[in-house]
Design an enzyme around this catalytic site. Structure first.
Site, PDB file in Angstrom:
ATOM      1  N   GLY A   1       1.112  -1.120  -0.205  1.00 14.53           N
ATOM      2  CA  GLY A   1       0.391   0.028  -0.547  1.00 14.53           C
ATOM      3  C   GLY A   1       0.475   1.023  -0.018  1.00 14.53           C
TER       4      GLY A   1
ATOM      5  N   GLN B   1      -7.435   0.106   4.262  1.00 14.00           N
ATOM      6  CA  GLN B   1      -8.187  -0.873   5.174  1.00 14.00           C
ATOM      7  C   GLN B   1      -9.678  -0.979   4.592  1.00 14.00           C
ATOM      8  OE1 GLN B   1      -7.487  -1.102   7.959  1.00 14.00           O
ATOM      9  NE2 GLN B   1      -5.082  -0.927   8.385  1.00 14.00           N
TER      10      GLN B   1
ATOM     11  N   HIS C   1      -1.980  -7.757   2.888  1.00 14.07           N
ATOM     12  CA  HIS C   1      -1.946  -7.839   3.748  1.00 14.07           C
ATOM     13  C   HIS C   1      -2.808  -7.701   4.531  1.00 14.07           C
ATOM     14  CE1 HIS C   1       0.191  -5.217   6.437  1.00 14.07           C
ATOM     15  NE2 HIS C   1       0.357  -4.469   4.955  1.00 14.07           N
TER      16      HIS C   1
ATOM     17  N   THR D   1      10.694  -8.100 -11.780  1.00 15.61           N
ATOM     18  CA  THR D   1       9.687  -9.322 -11.910  1.00 15.61           C
ATOM     19  C   THR D   1       9.249  -9.232 -11.103  1.00 15.61           C
ATOM     20  OG1 THR D   1      12.064 -10.659 -12.415  1.00 15.61           O
ATOM     21  CG2 THR D   1      11.003 -11.812 -11.616  1.00 15.61           C
TER      22      THR D   1
ATOM     23  N   CYS E   1       5.750   6.217  23.044  1.00 10.39           N
ATOM     24  CA  CYS E   1       6.655   7.102  24.052  1.00 10.39           C
ATOM     25  C   CYS E   1       8.076   6.690  23.661  1.00 10.39           C
ATOM     26  CB  CYS E   1       6.823   6.195  25.632  1.00 10.39           C
ATOM     27  SG  CYS E   1       5.726   6.745  26.257  1.00 10.39           S
TER      28      CYS E   1
HETATM   29  N1  PLP Z   1      -2.772   2.884   3.825  1.00  4.71           N
HETATM   30  C1  PLP Z   1      -3.071   2.813   5.071  1.00  4.71           C
HETATM   31  C2  PLP Z   1      -4.124   3.233   5.192  1.00  4.71           C
HETATM   32  C3  PLP Z   1      -2.507   2.002   5.906  1.00  4.71           C
HETATM   33  O1  PLP Z   1      -3.745   1.417   7.242  1.00  4.71           O
HETATM   34  C4  PLP Z   1      -1.047   1.026   5.265  1.00  4.71           C
HETATM   35  C5  PLP Z   1      -0.708   0.033   6.849  1.00  4.71           C
HETATM   36  O2  PLP Z   1      -0.847   0.296   8.213  1.00  4.71           O
HETATM   37  C6  PLP Z   1      -1.004   1.749   4.350  1.00  4.71           C
HETATM   38  C7  PLP Z   1      -1.446   2.926   3.694  1.00  4.71           C
HETATM   39  C8  PLP Z   1       1.143   0.891   3.840  1.00  4.71           C
HETATM   40  O3  PLP Z   1       0.716   0.187   3.448  1.00  4.71           O
HETATM   41  P1  PLP Z   1       1.959  -1.540   3.277  1.00  4.71           P
HETATM   42  O4  PLP Z   1       1.594  -1.886   5.118  1.00  4.71           O
HETATM   43  O5  PLP Z   1       0.891  -2.180   2.504  1.00  4.71           O
HETATM   44  O6  PLP Z   1       2.565  -0.834   3.260  1.00  4.71           O
END
Ligand code: PLP
Length: 385
Positions: A74, A182, A204, A240, A328
């Site tokens: 993502g 999400q 994932h 690839t 933290c």
């Molecule tokens: N965008 C959102 C809203 C996400 O929750 C996340 C992952 O937590 C990402 C992008 C990034 O995705 P990736 O873990 O596949 O890089």
């Protein structure tokens, strides 16, 4: 070493790999390991698997196969959509719009454009995490070329009115991207109904493998290549292909979508149950995000003057795995930009937990999570007194 996860409720961070996805992937890690660009029969088998996964993924979001480009995540999809489209669109019109609650993959992509002379408007959100369509329209100037607003928040679960935002963007002549990482595989979506030009997804998050995602790019959208090299992905993204990952992603998405109505119903029921259990045990708990426009199963809850991070670790010791809304470091507590954007007072923001349930969680899991939180809460409050 065999480790057993007691109650996993951190599904917005990542999800369990679908066993059928793993089964579909294994042949491409073992005997069918050929490069899909190879001309021999083994290469052609790998190519067929990649293209049939592309067709299936495209059909599941109402896209054409050639509009799906495989990426590593993502994060990559977001970086690509934002940086390359902004650059491709205009050398002179350099104003872009996003929201203040985006994932860092989006926020930091815009940040890097800012250092290259672009001006960025980061829209505020309501107390419930909603971007106002009117604010969005008002932020657009003759210099604006592109906007990116996330589909659903990974921290508080709020779902934006993406079709209304995309309609405004098009009325004003902008291109529109949404980070739907999400949402894909969790709520039904169709790129034509939404009218988005680009959409990011990550396997994932919907029971697929890590390290594979996709970018939907509507035909005709100008998008330069992000990774230069060979001619893979129609010359748009070199490297690839991750054949096993692509195959696993398609199977995971198909399986999630086959049961999407039941999954959503189950998760909405679990959400209601956990909210009522926590509220009954701790009436002073504050729930974040929109009450109805929300991701099924994602609950963000805050407790005044407690450390969410400590609660997270204590829950971990009891076998309940969640996330917190603040971390933290050695000098200070860093509160998430999302909790700041919804103007959650600091004394609550530091005491925030994110519980993200999956289709595999049960009523019994939810009872244990709520009871463990309530128990730890009482003990922590007593220690503080
Ligand atoms: N965008 C959102 C809203 C996400 O929750 C996340 C992952 O937590 C990402 C992008 C990034 O995705 P990736 O873990 O596949 O890089």
């Amino acid at each position: 070493m065999k480790s057993k996860i007691a109650i996993y409720s951190d599904n917005a961070a990542t999800t369990k790999l679908d066993p059928l996805a793993l089964e579909a992937m294994l042949p491409f890690l073992r005997e069918n390991f050929a490069n899909p660009s190879s001309q021999h029969s083994a290469g052609k088998t790998a190519r067929r698997a990649v293209e049939s996964a592309r067709e299936q993924i495209a059909a599941s979001i109402g896209a054409k196969p050639e509009e799906i480009i495989f990426t590593s995540s993502g994060t990559e999809s977001n970086n690509w959509a934002i940086k390359c489209v902004a650059r491709a669109l205009s050398a002179t019109r350099k104003h872009l719009v996003t929201s203040s609650i985006e994932h860092h993959a989006v926020l930091n992509s815009f940040k890097s454009l800012r250092t290259n002379g672009y001006s960025i408007t980061q829209l505020p959100v309501s107390r419930y995490g909603l971007v106002s369509v009117t604010d969005f329209e008002m932020a657009i100037t003759p210099e604006t070329t592109f906007a990116s607003i996330m589909f659903a928040s990974n921290e508080i679960g709020t779902i934006q009115d993406i079709s209304a935002l995309a309609a405004v963007a098009h009325k004003k002549g902008l291109l529109f991207h949404t980070d739907a990482v999400q949402a894909v595989g969790h709520i039904p979506l169709d790129v034509d109904n939404l009218q988005v030009d680009m959409l990011s997804a990550s396997a994932h998050k919907f029971n697929g493998p890590k390290g594979i995602g996709f970018l939907f790019k509507r035909s005709g959208t100008p998008l330069g290549s992000f990774i230069d090299g060979g001619g893979q992905e129609n010359g748009q993204r070199a490297g690839t292909e991750n054949v096993a990952g692509i195959v696993g992603m398609a199977v995971a998405l198909k399986n999630n979508l086959q049961n999407i109505t039941d999954n959503m119903q189950h998760l909405n029921h679990l959400t209601d149950l956990i909210v009522s259990k926590i509220s009954n045990a701790i009436p002073e708990a504050v729930f974040n995000g929109h009450a109805s426009k929300r991701l099924p199963g994602l609950v963000s809850v805050s407790f005044e003057n407690l450390s969410g991070e400590s609660l997270l670790h204590l829950l971990d010791l009891k076998g309940v795995l969640v996330s917190s809304g603040a971390a933290c470091n050695s000098k200070k507590t860093v509160i998430s930009h999302v909790l700041k954007a919804i103007k959650l007072p600091r004394q609550y923001a530091t005491g925030t937990l994110r519980i993200s349930l999956s289709k595999d969680n049960t009523d019994s899991d939810v009872n244990i999570i709520a009871e463990t939180i309530a128990d730890l809460y009482r003990k922590q409050v007593k220690i503080k007194k």
